[in-house]
Design a protein around this motif. Structure first.
Motif, PDB file in Angstrom:
ATOM      1  N   ASN A 210       1.060  -1.778  -0.104  1.00  0.00           N
ATOM      2  CA  ASN A 210       0.356   0.202  -0.343  1.00  0.00           C
ATOM      3  C   ASN A 210       0.724   1.201   0.181  1.00  0.00           C
ATOM      4  OD1 ASN A 210      -2.667  -1.765   0.183  1.00  0.00           O
ATOM      5  ND2 ASN A 210      -3.039  -1.475   2.563  1.00  0.00           N
ATOM      6  N   LEU A 211       1.060   2.358  -1.601  1.00  0.00           N
ATOM      7  CA  LEU A 211       1.233   3.650  -0.674  1.00  0.00           C
ATOM      8  C   LEU A 211       0.766   4.491  -0.646  1.00  0.00           C
ATOM      9  CD1 LEU A 211       3.425   2.748  -4.973  1.00  0.00           C
ATOM     10  CD2 LEU A 211       3.685   1.882  -2.212  1.00  0.00           C
ATOM     11  N   CYS A 212       1.645   5.291   0.177  1.00  0.00           N
ATOM     12  CA  CYS A 212       0.881   6.785   0.475  1.00  0.00           C
ATOM     13  C   CYS A 212       0.178   7.894  -0.258  1.00  0.00           C
ATOM     14  CB  CYS A 212       1.696   7.527   1.543  1.00  0.00           C
ATOM     15  SG  CYS A 212       1.222   8.797   1.766  1.00  0.00           S
ATOM     16  N   SER A 213      -1.297   8.289  -0.314  1.00  0.00           N
ATOM     17  CA  SER A 213      -1.704   8.811  -1.789  1.00  0.00           C
ATOM     18  C   SER A 213      -0.934  10.001  -1.624  1.00  0.00           C
ATOM     19  CB  SER A 213      -2.879   9.071  -1.525  1.00  0.00           C
ATOM     20  OG  SER A 213      -3.647   9.293  -0.347  1.00  0.00           O
ATOM     21  N   ALA A 214      -0.669  10.741  -0.701  1.00  0.00           N
ATOM     22  CA  ALA A 214       0.386  12.000  -0.625  1.00  0.00           C
ATOM     23  C   ALA A 214       1.711  11.631  -0.999  1.00  0.00           C
ATOM     24  CB  ALA A 214       0.090  12.312   0.923  1.00  0.00           C
ATOM     25  N   CYS A 215       2.591  10.699  -0.710  1.00  0.00           N
ATOM     26  CA  CYS A 215       4.041  10.461  -0.992  1.00  0.00           C
ATOM     27  C   CYS A 215       4.267   9.852  -1.104  1.00  0.00           C
ATOM     28  CB  CYS A 215       4.927  11.065   0.246  1.00  0.00           C
ATOM     29  SG  CYS A 215       4.951   9.677   1.331  1.00  0.00           S
ATOM     30  N   GLN A 216       3.795   8.698  -2.016  1.00  0.00           N
ATOM     31  CA  GLN A 216       3.721   7.427  -2.362  1.00  0.00           C
ATOM     32  C   GLN A 216       4.920   6.913  -1.821  1.00  0.00           C
ATOM     33  OE1 GLN A 216       2.064   6.191  -5.833  1.00  0.00           O
ATOM     34  NE2 GLN A 216       1.038   8.126  -4.510  1.00  0.00           N
ATOM     35  N   THR A 217       4.619   6.703  -0.533  1.00  0.00           N
ATOM     36  CA  THR A 217       5.749   6.070   0.157  1.00  0.00           C
ATOM     37  C   THR A 217       5.414   4.722   0.703  1.00  0.00           C
ATOM     38  OG1 THR A 217       6.907   7.788   1.741  1.00  0.00           O
ATOM     39  CG2 THR A 217       6.965   5.748   2.113  1.00  0.00           C
ATOM     40  N   LEU A 222      -2.139   0.434   9.346  1.00  0.00           N
ATOM     41  CA  LEU A 222      -2.940   1.396  10.464  1.00  0.00           C
ATOM     42  C   LEU A 222      -1.662   1.780  11.965  1.00  0.00           C
ATOM     43  CD1 LEU A 222      -5.095   0.623  12.956  1.00  0.00           C
ATOM     44  CD2 LEU A 222      -4.014  -1.080  13.769  1.00  0.00           C
ATOM     45  N   LYS A 223      -1.964   3.525  12.378  1.00  0.00           N
ATOM     46  CA  LYS A 223      -0.870   3.966  12.983  1.00  0.00           C
ATOM     47  C   LYS A 223      -1.459   4.255  13.772  1.00  0.00           C
ATOM     48  CE  LYS A 223       1.737   8.100  12.080  1.00  0.00           C
ATOM     49  NZ  LYS A 223       1.825   9.787  11.100  1.00  0.00           N
ATOM     50  N   GLY A 248      -2.620   5.577   8.416  1.00  0.00           N
ATOM     51  CA  GLY A 248      -1.467   6.870   8.398  1.00  0.00           C
ATOM     52  C   GLY A 248      -0.269   6.695   7.335  1.00  0.00           C
ATOM     53  N   CYS A 249       0.200   7.080   6.847  1.00  0.00           N
ATOM     54  CA  CYS A 249       2.058   7.272   6.617  1.00  0.00           C
ATOM     55  C   CYS A 249       3.166   6.610   7.682  1.00  0.00           C
ATOM     56  CB  CYS A 249       1.905   8.066   5.361  1.00  0.00           C
ATOM     57  SG  CYS A 249       3.348   7.697   4.548  1.00  0.00           S
ATOM     58  N   VAL A 250       3.903   5.971   7.130  1.00  0.00           N
ATOM     59  CA  VAL A 250       5.283   5.855   7.608  1.00  0.00           C
ATOM     60  C   VAL A 250       5.878   6.791   8.146  1.00  0.00           C
ATOM     61  CG1 VAL A 250       4.452   3.029   8.140  1.00  0.00           C
ATOM     62  CG2 VAL A 250       6.143   4.388   5.932  1.00  0.00           C
ATOM     63  N   LYS A 251       6.055   7.586   6.706  1.00  0.00           N
ATOM     64  CA  LYS A 251       6.767   9.059   5.902  1.00  0.00           C
ATOM     65  C   LYS A 251       6.849  10.272   6.269  1.00  0.00           C
ATOM     66  CE  LYS A 251      11.477  10.012   4.897  1.00  0.00           C
ATOM     67  NZ  LYS A 251      13.036   9.528   5.633  1.00  0.00           N
ATOM     68  N   CYS A 252       5.432  10.539   6.364  1.00  0.00           N
ATOM     69  CA  CYS A 252       5.121  11.891   6.170  1.00  0.00           C
ATOM     70  C   CYS A 252       3.125  11.558   7.086  1.00  0.00           C
ATOM     71  CB  CYS A 252       4.714  12.282   4.533  1.00  0.00           C
ATOM     72  SG  CYS A 252       2.511  11.458   4.381  1.00  0.00           S
ATOM     73  N   ASP A 253       2.935  12.882   7.081  1.00  0.00           N
ATOM     74  CA  ASP A 253       1.888  13.399   8.520  1.00  0.00           C
ATOM     75  C   ASP A 253       0.354  12.850   7.720  1.00  0.00           C
ATOM     76  OD1 ASP A 253       3.940  13.775   9.776  1.00  0.00           O
ATOM     77  OD2 ASP A 253       3.736  16.307   9.319  1.00  0.00           O
ATOM     78  N   PHE A 254       0.597  12.493   7.212  1.00  0.00           N
ATOM     79  CA  PHE A 254      -0.940  11.871   5.996  1.00  0.00           C
ATOM     80  C   PHE A 254      -1.890  11.428   6.658  1.00  0.00           C
ATOM     81  CE2 PHE A 254      -3.151  10.029   2.931  1.00  0.00           C
ATOM     82  CZ  PHE A 254      -4.720  11.085   2.956  1.00  0.00           C
TER      83      PHE A 254
END
Length: 275
Positions: A210-217, A222-223, A248-254
């Protein structure tokens, strides 16, 4: 194409876990898992001759420090014992930790299962053990024979036939009247635990997919949890009850809201109706 298609992942392990983890990951994207044979026993052993002083998660994270020179690493740690919610049952809690050292991200998944063959029994020399061994799927699952005081004689591990078990019992009996026989819970000696590692790896691979839709990480999932649910009877708020998931994302705040777990709770679980 996934960012991790075809990557090589190093795994510090002595217990043959790479094959099942690769099988799970390849359901989502192709990878190679390279086993790095390092002394993971230095962080704790199931037999107890080396005490694990850290939590399962802390131990899994420390295993990454045992290897170097790899961009991607993955580690595994398990705890088998009385379940914290249902103490009279034995459960297996498995954790997998994936690290992308270049991107500086860590992705973690865990799985708890009651599908585990595990026992520990104190016996004496001459006692019939065949029935209990059969109950716990011996010799498909190996056993350990040891003395209660491990300083007196080293544990006999990985025992896969009755003759070897009886010989170990006789050796331990020379230094101790009481003898302990238990499941060998190292993954390569416990097929039921290996299956739980496989399920954990599926969960981890699915999350990494699953990639973050904001930063593609990779690793969006589940956060944390939103807490607070009202009782269906008294309508009062129970502030510590999990209401819903926060993804949530493991890299950005999205972040986004995930599934609702408890919209309301029954009176028997309410701290006001059932203090």
């Amino acid at each position: 194409m996934h960012p991790y298609d075809g990557i090589q992942i190093a795994m510090p392990t002595k217990h043959g876990k790479a094959a099942v983890i690769k099988k799970a990951f390849n359901q989502f994207f192709p990878v190679e898992i390279v086993e790095v044979n390092v002394d993971t026993d230095s962080l704790g052993t199931f037999a107890g001759e080396v005490e694990r002083i850290d939590t399962p998660l802390e131990t899994a994270i420390k295993k990454h420090q045992l290897v170097s020179g790899y961009e991607f690493t993955i580690s595994s740690e398990g705890s088998i014992g009385s379940d914290p919610a249902i103490p009279f049952l034995i459960s297996d809690y498995e954790i997998l930790v994936f690290k992308d050292h270049k991107k500086d991200i860590t992705i973690i998944e865990a799985h708890r299962s009651f599908e585990i063959k595990a026992f520990k029994k104190e016996i004496f020399l001459g006692e019939n053990i065949e029935e209990i061994l059969e109950q716990y799927d011996f010799p498909n699952h190996s056993v350990i024979v040891k003395a209660p005081e491990l300083t007196r004689i080293s544990p006999f591990k990985g025992l896969k036939n009755l003759e070897a078990v009886n010989q170990a019992i006789e050796e331990v009996a020379k230094v101790s009247k009481k003898i302990i026989i238990e499941s060998d819970l190292r993954a390569n000696h416990s097929p039921s635990r290996m299956e739980n590692i496989y399920v954990t790896a599926q969960k981890l691979a699915k999350r990494i997919n699953n990639l973050c839709s904001a930063c593609q990480t990779p690793g969006f999932g589940l956060k944390s949890y939103e807490k607070g649910a009202n009782c269906t009877f008294c309508k009062r708020l129970n502030p510590e009850v999990i209401n819903s998931e926060i993804l949530g994302c493991v890299k950005c705040d999205f972040e986004i809201n995930g599934r609702i777990i408890n919209k309301e709770i029954a009176p028997d679980k309410c701290i006001w109706c059932n203090p």
